[in-house]
Design a protein around this motif. Structure first.
Motif, PDB file in Angstrom:
ATOM      1  N   GLU A 375      74.622  26.208   4.025  1.00  0.00           N
ATOM      2  CA  GLU A 375      73.696  25.074   4.122  1.00  0.00           C
ATOM      3  C   GLU A 375      72.989  24.768   2.818  1.00  0.00           C
ATOM      4  N   GLU A 376      73.024  25.699   1.877  1.00  0.00           N
ATOM      5  CA  GLU A 376      72.218  25.509   0.663  1.00  0.00           C
ATOM      6  C   GLU A 376      73.088  25.478  -0.583  1.00  0.00           C
ATOM      7  N   ASP A 377      72.530  24.931  -1.658  1.00  0.00           N
ATOM      8  CA  ASP A 377      73.226  25.009  -2.939  1.00  0.00           C
ATOM      9  C   ASP A 377      73.004  26.401  -3.522  1.00  0.00           C
ATOM     10  N   GLY A 378      74.023  26.935  -4.177  1.00  0.00           N
ATOM     11  CA  GLY A 378      73.869  28.243  -4.821  1.00  0.00           C
ATOM     12  C   GLY A 378      73.401  28.052  -6.251  1.00  0.00           C
ATOM     13  N   ASP A 379      72.758  29.072  -6.790  1.00  0.00           N
ATOM     14  CA  ASP A 379      72.289  28.964  -8.178  1.00  0.00           C
ATOM     15  C   ASP A 379      72.929  30.077  -9.008  1.00  0.00           C
ATOM     16  N   PHE A 380      73.804  29.690  -9.918  1.00  0.00           N
ATOM     17  CA  PHE A 380      74.456  30.697 -10.755  1.00  0.00           C
ATOM     18  C   PHE A 380      73.536  31.088 -11.910  1.00  0.00           C
ATOM     19  N   GLN A 381      73.265  32.384 -12.013  1.00  0.00           N
ATOM     20  CA  GLN A 381      72.488  32.883 -13.153  1.00  0.00           C
ATOM     21  C   GLN A 381      73.200  34.126 -13.661  1.00  0.00           C
ATOM     22  N   GLU A 382      73.597  34.084 -14.887  1.00  0.00           N
ATOM     23  CA  GLU A 382      74.368  35.214 -15.420  1.00  0.00           C
ATOM     24  C   GLU A 382      73.563  36.510 -15.344  1.00  0.00           C
ATOM     25  N   GLN A 383      72.262  36.388 -15.539  1.00  0.00           N
ATOM     26  CA  GLN A 383      71.387  37.562 -15.457  1.00  0.00           C
ATOM     27  C   GLN A 383      71.566  38.268 -14.105  1.00  0.00           C
ATOM     28  N   ARG A 384      71.640  37.477 -13.047  1.00  0.00           N
ATOM     29  CA  ARG A 384      71.764  38.067 -11.706  1.00  0.00           C
ATOM     30  C   ARG A 384      73.167  38.629 -11.473  1.00  0.00           C
ATOM     31  N   LEU A 385      74.135  37.997 -12.110  1.00  0.00           N
ATOM     32  CA  LEU A 385      75.500  38.531 -12.014  1.00  0.00           C
ATOM     33  C   LEU A 385      75.533  39.926 -12.657  1.00  0.00           C
ATOM     34  N   SER A 386      74.886  40.011 -13.793  1.00  0.00           N
ATOM     35  CA  SER A 386      74.820  41.283 -14.509  1.00  0.00           C
ATOM     36  C   SER A 386      74.108  42.346 -13.651  1.00  0.00           C
ATOM     37  N   GLU A 387      73.039  41.934 -12.975  1.00  0.00           N
ATOM     38  CA  GLU A 387      72.299  42.870 -12.113  1.00  0.00           C
ATOM     39  C   GLU A 387      73.147  43.314 -10.914  1.00  0.00           C
ATOM     40  N   THR A 388      73.956  42.387 -10.402  1.00  0.00           N
ATOM     41  CA  THR A 388      74.829  42.729  -9.270  1.00  0.00           C
ATOM     42  C   THR A 388      75.771  43.853  -9.683  1.00  0.00           C
ATOM     43  N   ARG A 389      76.328  43.715 -10.891  1.00  0.00           N
ATOM     44  CA  ARG A 389      77.249  44.740 -11.369  1.00  0.00           C
ATOM     45  C   ARG A 389      76.530  46.080 -11.496  1.00  0.00           C
ATOM     46  N   GLU A 390      75.349  46.009 -12.079  1.00  0.00           N
ATOM     47  CA  GLU A 390      74.553  47.213 -12.303  1.00  0.00           C
ATOM     48  C   GLU A 390      74.253  47.917 -10.964  1.00  0.00           C
TER      49      GLU A 390
END
Ligand code: MSP
Length: 568
Positions: A375-390
């Motif tokens: 239902e919502e738009d997603g917001d891509f933030q590389e910082q959060r991608l990096s945190e996901t990996r971590e």
């Protein structure tokens, strides 16, 4: 081939899921990947449950938009242009392990035949007529807009915009073939009402239903353009002076990719389809049993901008041709980048291939699923991608690494507690009610997990699903932290190690559709045999044969830390 056919016959349930077919006029971005990913997880989940599943995707290669892009890129023929650009989409799928059964191109000969067949059926049934068309056309959206949605562009002299997508429109007057869309309003409304899941999620269903109910009349739709204007398209049957409207052509891919209209109408037991494998154009035989039934299981996954084409135009074309309707249209939001709409001019278009090459394709897959809701738009933030990996390294990776340390013996723990042995897990801690209780509730969580996967995947609620997965991982880490297996006598130590390893083993098997490559490294690390990575082995204690060499020193770590690449 014979082997494949025989295997397919064994399956009772078959289903079909589709992505939109993408315009190959520019490189794919993270939003395109997202549609494919939603389908891929769904498809892989069916396969994991040993159901037969078809997953089709591809490229939408005709139309004015492609014709103009080809010209401006200096190509003398659009076919040469699309032959080059479609490869980027195939490449994207390869990088991200998008496991389609067919990659269809609208320039494929069998598709072209199929479009003509759909046209002929609509014509024969009296739903196509020739007329004069005047109106505002947007090349970018490949659609006409009514006068009520057209405004003068305040920043450009003489240009006009439509208020729906804000793209430029130009006034055109020409002879077209029309489709009698106006006859379908009532039938669409009643289909949507009688099939509450036809449009999903429910907010979109209500919105579309309301639009249909409040519109006085649907206007008939222009479904061809003069060949003098639109050179790059399929000629209308029996009239080469007109080319088929690109959306009529494109939507038809959904039928072509599972064998085409005649096989669906005849419901012949087997049809032959093609499989373009990683751009190599290798044709593979694919058997589709009972295509009519398969078609009625079809789920179209699409972005919110193309809902009208899939919930109004497409069902009307099908009804006009006397064909059954697909099961569902699932509509998702768009991806923004740092809160802003991605656009070439802003230079903020996220390149998924670049992200995968640094963080790993499965980390990007996980991130996109975890951070989006239909239902919502997603917001891509590389910082959060990096945190996901971590987080995956420090929580999941660490759980495995700890238990595979040289102080413990996974093989011994597995031998002791697998099969019926797991019934003794709590008993081992009978004098420690707190740990015993923790074990009990952890087992309960694990036992519920398959049902959670089933429900959340069916409803495309991936962020909720991954929240559940994190809950279990955190619970297992807490168990190790509180249980201190390194300080314990052998049975208690083995009980904690067993339950932690089972958590990782079971979750990894279930997460194969989400992280197809990383899950293999995690299962390799704990020596789960290839043939035991299936749904039959997700019960606690159901695999007594893994962990043989897991505590040997010097084994490969499945998920390593990587340097931080963003500036502080
Ligand atoms: N060719 C048509 C679809 C024909 S289907 C019979 C088309 N192509 S597209 O390449 O423009 O878009 C393909 C899909 O990507 C659409 O579902 C669209 O919503 C989706 N996305 C485009 N930008 C997007 C985001 N920023 N985020 C998420 N999805 C996005 O339309």
């Amino acid at each position: 081939m014979q082997y494949r056919t025989a295997i397919h016959r064994l399956y009772s349930k078959a289903s079909h899921i589709t992505t939109p077919i993408f315009y190959p006029n520019a490189k794919p971005h993270i939003g395109h990947l997202y549609s494919s990913l939603l389908c891929d997880v769904h498809h892989r989940w069916q396969l994991l449950k040993e159901n037969q599943s078809f997953f089709t995707t591809g490229t939408d290669e005709h139309g004015l938009k492609i014709q103009l892009a080809s010209e401006s890129n200096g190509f003398d023929q659009p076919k040469k242009f699309v032959d080059k650009l479609y490869m980027d989409f195939v490449h994207l799928d390869k990088i991200f392990d998008i496991n389609y059964t067919r990659f269809i191109r609208t320039t494929d000969p069998d598709h072209i035949e199929n479009v003509k067949e759909l046209w002929q059926l609509c014509l024969k049934n009296g739903f196509i007529y020739k007329g004069e068309h005047k109106g505002w056309y947007s090349i970018s959206d490949e659609t006409f807009y009514p006068e009520s949605k057209v405004v003068k562009d305040p920043s450009h002299d003489g240009k006009y915009l439509n208020t729906e997508s804000n793209n430029e429109v130009i006034y055109q007057s020409e002879t077209n073939y029309f489709f009698r869309l106006s006859l379908f309003r009532e039938r669409l409304i009643s289909h949507i009402k009688q099939h509450p899941h036809f449009i999903f999620p429910v907010t979109k269903r209500e919105q579309i239903l309301q639009e249909l109910e409040t519109t006085e009349n649907l206007l008939d739709l222009s479904i061809s353009r003069p060949s003098t204007r639109l050179k790059w398209g399929i000629s209308t049957p029996n009239d080469p002076s007109q080319k088929v409207y690109v959306w009529f052509d494109a939507l038809c891919n959904y039928l072509s990719s599972i064998g085409g209209i005649s096989s669906i109408l005849n419901n012949t037991a087997e049809v032959v389809s093609k499989h373009y494998n990683a751009g190599s154009n290798v044709e593979m035989q694919l058997t589709i049993p009972h295509p009519k039934e398969v078609w009625q299981t079809t789920i179209h996954v699409i972005g919110k901008d193309i809902a009208k084409f899939h919930t109004i135009y497409w069902p009307s074309f099908l009804l006009a041709a006397g064909l059954p309707l697909p099961k569902q249209v699932v509509i998702h939001g768009h991806w923004l980048c740092n809160g802003v709409k991605m656009s070439k001019s802003l230079g903020n278009v996220v390149d998924p291939v670049d992200m995968a090459s640094y963080y790993g394709s499965d980390i990007v897959r996980w991130f996109l699923l975890e951070n989006s809701k239909l239902e919502e738009d997603g917001d891509f933030q590389e910082q959060r991608l990096s945190e996901t990996r971590e987080l995956l390294v420090s929580k999941w990776g660490n759980l495995v690494n700890r238990c595979c340390g040289s102080k413990f013996d996974v093989e011994r723990a597995v031998t002791k507690f697998s099969n019926k042995g797991h019934l003794q897990l709590q008993e081992v801690f009978q004098n420690e009610p707190e740990i015993s209780q923790q074990i009990k509730s952890h087992i309960k969580l694990l036992n519920e997990t398959k049902d959670v996967f089933e429900e959340k995947i069916t409803l495309f609620q991936y962020s909720q699903l991954l929240k559940h997965v994190w809950g279990i991982i955190n619970d297992a880490n807490t168990l190790v932290q509180n249980g201190k297996p390194w300080e314990r006598e052998v049975d208690q130590q083995d009980a904690i190690i067993f339950l932690s390893m089972e958590t990782s083993r079971i979750l990894t098997i279930l997460c194969q559709p989400i992280m197809p490559a990383l899950s293999q490294s995690l299962l390799d690390r704990i020596d789960v045999l290839e043939e035991r990575r299936t749904i039959t082995f997700i019960e606690l204690g159901s695999d007594e044969a893994y962990g043989k060499y897991s505590n040997k020193r010097g084994r490969e770590v499945p998920l390593k830390r990587i340097p931080y690449r963003l500036s502080e």
